[in-house]
Scaffold this active site. Structure first.
Site, PDB file in Angstrom:
ATOM      1  N   SER A   1       0.850  -1.186   0.000  1.00 43.48           N
ATOM      2  CA  SER A   1       0.000   0.000   0.000  1.00 43.48           C
ATOM      3  C   SER A   1       0.891   1.244   0.000  1.00 43.48           C
ATOM      4  O   SER A   1       1.674   1.424  -0.938  1.00 43.48           O
ATOM      5  CB  SER A   1      -0.970  -0.045   1.179  1.00 43.48           C
ATOM      6  OG  SER A   1      -2.003   0.898   1.035  1.00 43.48           O
TER       7      SER A   1
ATOM      8  N   ASP B   1      -8.413  -5.345  -6.742  1.00 44.55           N
ATOM      9  CA  ASP B   1      -8.201  -4.389  -5.653  1.00 44.55           C
ATOM     10  C   ASP B   1      -9.082  -3.160  -5.891  1.00 44.55           C
ATOM     11  O   ASP B   1      -8.913  -2.438  -6.877  1.00 44.55           O
ATOM     12  CB  ASP B   1      -6.726  -3.988  -5.618  1.00 44.55           C
ATOM     13  CG  ASP B   1      -6.342  -3.183  -4.398  1.00 44.55           C
ATOM     14  OD1 ASP B   1      -7.238  -2.571  -3.782  1.00 44.55           O
ATOM     15  OD2 ASP B   1      -5.141  -3.149  -4.063  1.00 44.55           O
TER      16      ASP B   1
ATOM     17  N   HIS C   1      -7.256  -5.547  -1.822  1.00 43.35           N
ATOM     18  CA  HIS C   1      -6.064  -4.804  -1.418  1.00 43.35           C
ATOM     19  C   HIS C   1      -5.112  -5.665  -0.597  1.00 43.35           C
ATOM     20  O   HIS C   1      -3.929  -5.352  -0.488  1.00 43.35           O
ATOM     21  CB  HIS C   1      -6.468  -3.558  -0.642  1.00 43.35           C
ATOM     22  CG  HIS C   1      -5.352  -2.564  -0.500  1.00 43.35           C
ATOM     23  ND1 HIS C   1      -4.504  -2.233  -1.536  1.00 43.35           N
ATOM     24  CD2 HIS C   1      -4.918  -1.833   0.560  1.00 43.35           C
ATOM     25  CE1 HIS C   1      -3.620  -1.350  -1.128  1.00 43.35           C
ATOM     26  NE2 HIS C   1      -3.849  -1.095   0.138  1.00 43.35           N
TER      27      HIS C   1
END
Length: 764
Positions: free
Chosen positions: A625, A699, A731
Site C-alpha cells: 500500500s 483491488d 487490497h
C-alpha cells in the site's frame, strides 16, 4: 503510500546520522512465559509453519477478544468451540468470572426451526453465529434468514419475522430502548416496530447512486473507517434518527473484473480520484415513526466542496451534532442543529497548519452542565480540551509531547477522565486518568508494551488487552485505579517455546537534522558480530502510521523471524512523518509525498552501513500500500537498495482517492508538479535494483491500474522487473493458499537478491 519522483534525482548527504547511546532492547516481564534464549528452542521456522492452510502452527493463540460490556458488572463473550462449529454466546460475571449462557442456544435452535423453511442445520448455525445483533439490554437478537430480518427474544423464547420486503435488509440495529429496529433496503432507510411488526419507510429516493443511511466507498474507507458502513445514528431517546444521504452521481466509476468464472464478474465502484468530483453529502433528521425528513441547512458550505465527517447527538437528543470540513481538510467546523427547525450554529472552528485529518477529532463528549470535551491537534499533538456550553475554550486537559489517543469516558462524580495515550512510550500504549482541570495525571497500566482498554458502563472496571513484542495478546480485568481484579485469559501459546526465535531490539536513530526515529532490529538467532549480514527493511511510511510497535506482531513478526533464521537482519525504522509522534511530525510532507520519507529512510540506512556487521551492498526493502509506494519510490530515487518488493502500490497519486490524497497533497490542479514528482510511475527510467511488483487483481482500494501504469513505463524504459497478480484478491491477499504462494515467492526473491549464504566478514 508515498515518495518523490521525477526524472531528476535529488541526492542528499547522509553523514550526520547518529545512534542514540545505549539503545534499549525489548524488556520481558518476569511472568513472560516465553524463554527466547532457552536451550529447548531447537526448531527453525518454515513457510508451512506460518502460512500453510493445513500445517500452520497457531502462534497467536486464541485470546478472549471482542468482549462486550452488558452492564457495569457483566460482559458478553463469544467463545469458540460450539458443537458443530460456530461459537457459544456467554454471559460472564466480570469480577467473579462465573460463566452462564447468554441465552439457551438449544431453545433458540428449536424456535428458529419452527419458522417456515428453516432447516435444523441452518437454525444451529444462526444460534451459534457471530453475526447476531443484540439490543442494548442483551435480551433479544436480530438475525437474517434468506433476505429478511427476524428477532429472537430470550425471555419469551419466540422467533418472529420482522420484514417481508422484496430486497435484502442491511445494517440493522435496535433503537436504544429496544422497541424499534432500523435497517437499509435498496439504499433507503426503514424502521420496523418489534412488537407490532409494522414497517415504515423513512426515505423513498434511494437509488444505486443515492444512498440513505449507508456510506459509499470513500466515506467508509477514508472518513468513518473501514468496516463501518452504517450512516445513521439513533437519538438517545429512540424518537429520531439522524442519517447521511450520499449522492454518488457526480463520482467517476472504476471497474474491476474477476476473470476466474467462465462468465467474468464485473464490479463498478463509485471512486473519486484526486481532483475529480466528490460525492455530495446531506444530513437529515427523521422521526422514527415516519414523516418527512428534516434536512439540516448546510447551504453556507459549497455542496461540492464539503465533507460531513462526524455525526452524533447532544445528551438530551434535542440537537444533532455534526462536523464539516472543506474538501482539502484545512479547517473543521463543529456544528449543532435543532432537530425541529434544522437551523445550525457553529460551536467552534478548528484550523490546521496544513490539514486536519478526520481521525484527529471525535464527537464532543458532553457533560451534565452542557460543557464538552474536544480532541484537537492544534498544538502539534493530539490532546483533550474543555469547552463551555457556548463553545468558549476553558483550557487544555492534557498536554505535552505525546498523544491522548482514545477518550474512554468521564466520571463526573469523581472528576476523573479515563483515556489511552502514549505518554510513556511512542511505540506502546497505556491507560491513564486525569482530573477535568488537567491535574493528577496517573498511568493505570503497569507493564510495558501496548494496552487496549474497554471500560464498563459507569467506568468502575476495564478490560485490558495487552501484548508486547514477544508476547501474544493477554486479557485481564482491572479496577479504574489500575489494580488488577483477575486474569481473564493468559493465552499461553506453548508452540512459541519450541522455536529458536531472536529477541527483537528497539532503538532510536537520529536523522541529520536531529529527529529521533524509532527502529526495531531482529538479528539472526546465531548472530556473529564478526560477520556482515544483508538487511531486509520492512516499511509503510505513510502519515502517522508507525510500524515499530512494542506489541505482538502476529504472522508478520513470525515471517520476519523466518528471514532472520535465514541469515538476514530485519530492520524496521519509522521515518518521522510515519512515526506517530504528533501531527507536527507529519506536516513537513505537505504537497510532496516521498521526498522527506526517503531521506529519513536513507538516514537509517546510513546508520546501518556504519555497523560492522551490516553489508551495505545487500539491503532490500518491502512494503504494501503506502509501503508499496515507498518501495517503488525508493528504487526509482535511490541506489541504496539492491532489491524491493512492492505490493498494492500507488504508482501515481492521481489514481488514488480524493479524501486521503488531497488532505496531504492538495488538488492536483493546484499542485501538478508535486503530484508528478511524488509518483514512481514517472521515474521508471531511474529504476535501480531488482523489483518485484505484486497486486490483487480486483483491488478496489489501490486499483491494479497503478501497477499496470508503472509496468508500462518500466517496459518503455527497457527496465527488467517481475510481476505477480493474485486473481480474486483485493487490497490484501486473503485466500490461505494464495498467501502461502505469496510468502514463498517473496522469500525466494529475497534470498536470491540478498544472498544471505554469503558469510562476509567484518574485516573484508
Amino acid at each position: 503510500m508515498g515518495m518523490k519522483t521525477g526524472r531528476t534525482r535529488i541526492w542528499l548527504p547522509l553523514a550526520l546520522l547518529v545512534l542514540v547511546p545505549t539503545p534499549p532492547t525489548v524488556r520481558l516481564e518476569a511472568d513472560t512465559p516465553y524463554d527466547l534464549q532457552g536451550a529447548a528452542q531447537q526448531k527453525l521456522l518454515t513457510i508451512d509453519d506460518i502460512y500453510d492452510p493445513a500445517k500452520r502452527v497457531n502462534f497467536n493463540g486464541t485470546p478472549a477478544l471482542g468482549l462486550l460490556w452488558i452492564d457495569g458488572s457483566q460482559y458478553a463473550w463469544a467463545r469458540a468451540g460450539a458443537q458443530g462449529g460456530g461459537i457459544d454466546w456467554t454471559r460472564v460475571d466480570a469480577a467473579g468470572g462465573g460463566v452462564q449462557p447468554l441465552f439457551d442456544a438449544a431453545k433458540m435452535e428449536a424456535a428458529v426451526t419452527r419458522l417456515p423453511g428453516v432447516s435444523v442445520d441452518e437454525a444451529h448455525k444462526l444460534a451459534h453465529s457471530r453475526d447476531l445483533v443484540f439490543n442494548d439490554q442483551y435480551s433479544a437478537a436480530l438475525m437474517t434468514i434468506a433476505t429478511d430480518l427476524y428477532v429472537y427474544t430470550f425471555a419469551s423464547d419466540r422467533a418472529v419475522r420482522l420484514t417481508y420486503g422484496a430486497g435484502g435488509e442491511e445494517l440493522p440495529s435496535f433503537s436504544p430502548d429496544g422497541a424499534l429496529v432500523a435497517f437499509v433496503r435498496d439504499n433507503n432507510l426503514f424502521v420496523v416496530d418489534v412488537g407490532m411488526r409494522r414497517e415504515s419507510a423513512l426515505t423513498t429516493d434511494g437509488t444505486a447512486k443515492i444512498l440513505n443511511g449507508k456510506f459509499d466507498w470513500v466515506y467508509e474507507e477514508e472518513i468513518y473507517g473501514r468496516g463501518r458502513k452504517q450512516a445513521y445514528w439513533w437519538s438517545p431517546d429512540s424518537s429520531r434518527i439522524a442519517f447521511l444521504q450520499i449522492d454518488d452521481r457526480p463520482v467517476h466509476t472504476y471497474v474491476t473484473v474477476d476473470d476466474i468464472p467462465y462468465e467474468p464478474t464485473v464490479e463498478r465502484w463509485d471512486y473519486p480520484r484526486a481532483g475529480d468530483p466528490n460525492p455530495i453529502a446531506k444530513l437529515a433528521v427523521v422521526r422514527a415513526t415516519g414523516g418527512a425528513p428534516q434536512w439540516i441547512d448546510t447551504s453556507r458550505y459549497s455542496a461540492a466542496d464539503h465533507l460531513i465527517v462526524s455525526v452524533g447527538w447532544t445528551r438530551d437528543g434535542k440537537q444533532v451534532v455534526y462536523e464539516v470540513q472543506n474538501r482539502t481538510q484545512t479547517w473543521l467546523d463543529l456544528d449543532v442543529a435543532d432537530v425541529e427547525s434544522g437551523t445550525p450554529r457553529t460551536m467552534l472552528r478548528e484550523t490546521g497548519k496544513y490539514w486536519i485529518a478526520s481521525d484527529e477529532t471525535s464527537q464532543p463528549r458532553w457533560l451534565k452542565d452542557g460543557s464538552f470535551l474536544w480532541q484537537s491537534t492544534r498544538s502539534g499533538w493530539l490532546h483533550l480540551y474543555h469547552y463551555k456550553p457556548d463553545g468558549t475554550l476553558i483550557g487544555p486537559v492534557t498536554s505535552g509531547a505525546w498523544e491522548m489517543r482514545t477518550l474512554h469516558g468521564v466520571d463526573e462524580a469523581t472528576g476523573w477522565i479515563y483515556f489511552s495515550g502514549t505518554e510513556r512510550s511512542p511505540i506502546g500504549g497505556d491507560v491513564y486518568r486525569i482530573k477535568l482541570d488537567g491535574t493528577g495525571l496517573q498511568r493505570l497500566s503497569k507493564t510495558g508494551g501496548t494496552h487496549t482498554a474497554q471500560f464498563s458502563p459507569g467506568l468502575a472496571l476495564y478490560i485490558d488487552s495487552w501484548s508486547d513484542a514477544t508476547t501474544p495478546t493477554q486479557v485481564r480485568l482491572h479496577r479504574n485505579d489500575g489494580s488488577e481484579v483477575r486474569t481473564i485469559d493468559e493465552n499461553h501459546v506453548a508452540p512459541l517455546a519450541q522455536y529458536r526465535l531472536s529477541r527483537p531490539e528497539f532503538l532510536q536513530v537520529q536523522t541529520r537534522d536531529g529527529f529521533l526515529m524509532e527502529a526495531e532490529m531482529i538479528k539472526p538467532p546465531d548472530f556473529n558480530p564478526s560477520r556482515r549480514y544483508p538487511v531486509y527493511q520492512f516499511t509503510y511510511g505513510g502519515p502517522h502510521a508507525p510500524m515499530v510497535h512494542n506489541a505482538w506482531g502476529g504472522l508478520q513478526y513470525l515471517y520476519h523471524q523466518l528471514l532472520a533464521q535465514k541469515g538476514i537482519i530485519v530492520w524496521i525504522c519509522d521515518n518521522r512523518t510515519a512515526s506517530g509522534k504528533g501531527a507536527e511530525a507529519t506536516w513537513p510532507l505537505y504537497k510532496k509525498f516521498g521526498e522527506l520519507e526517503l531521506r529519513d529512510i536513507e538516514d537509517g540506512v546510513s546508520w546501518l552501513k556504519q555497523q560492522p556487521y551490516v553489508d551495505g551492498s545487500r539491503i532490500g526493502i518491502h512494503g504494501w500500500s503506502y509501503g508499496g509506494f515507498m518501495t517503488g519510490y525508493a528504487l526509482t530515487h535511490s541506489t541504496s537498495f539492491v532489491m524491493g518488493i512492492a505490493g498494492g502500490t500507488v504508482a501515481d497519486w492521481r489514481d488514488y482517492d480524493t479524501v486521503y490524497t488531497e488532505r496531504y497533497m492538495g488538488l492536483p490542479q493546484e499542485n501538478p508538479d508535486g503530484y508528478r514528482k511524488s509518483s514512481p510511475r514517472w521515474a521508471a527510467n531511474d529504476l535501480h535494483g531488482a523489483l518485484l511488483l505484486i497486486h490483487g487483481a480486483i483491488d478496489d482500494n489501490v486499483h491494479p491500474q497503478n501497477t499496470m501504469q508503472f509496468v508500462h513505463e518500466l517496459q518503455k524504459a527497457q527496465k527488467p522487473f517481475r510481476l505477480m497478480l493474485y486473481p480474486e484478491a483485493r487490497h490484501g491477499v486473503g485466500d490461505p493458499a494464495q498467501v502461502k504462494h505469496l510468502r514463498t515467492m517473496m522469500l525466494d526473491f529475497t534470498l536470491e537478491h540478498l544472498k544471505p549464504g554469503d558469510p562476509g566478514t567484518a574485516s573484508r
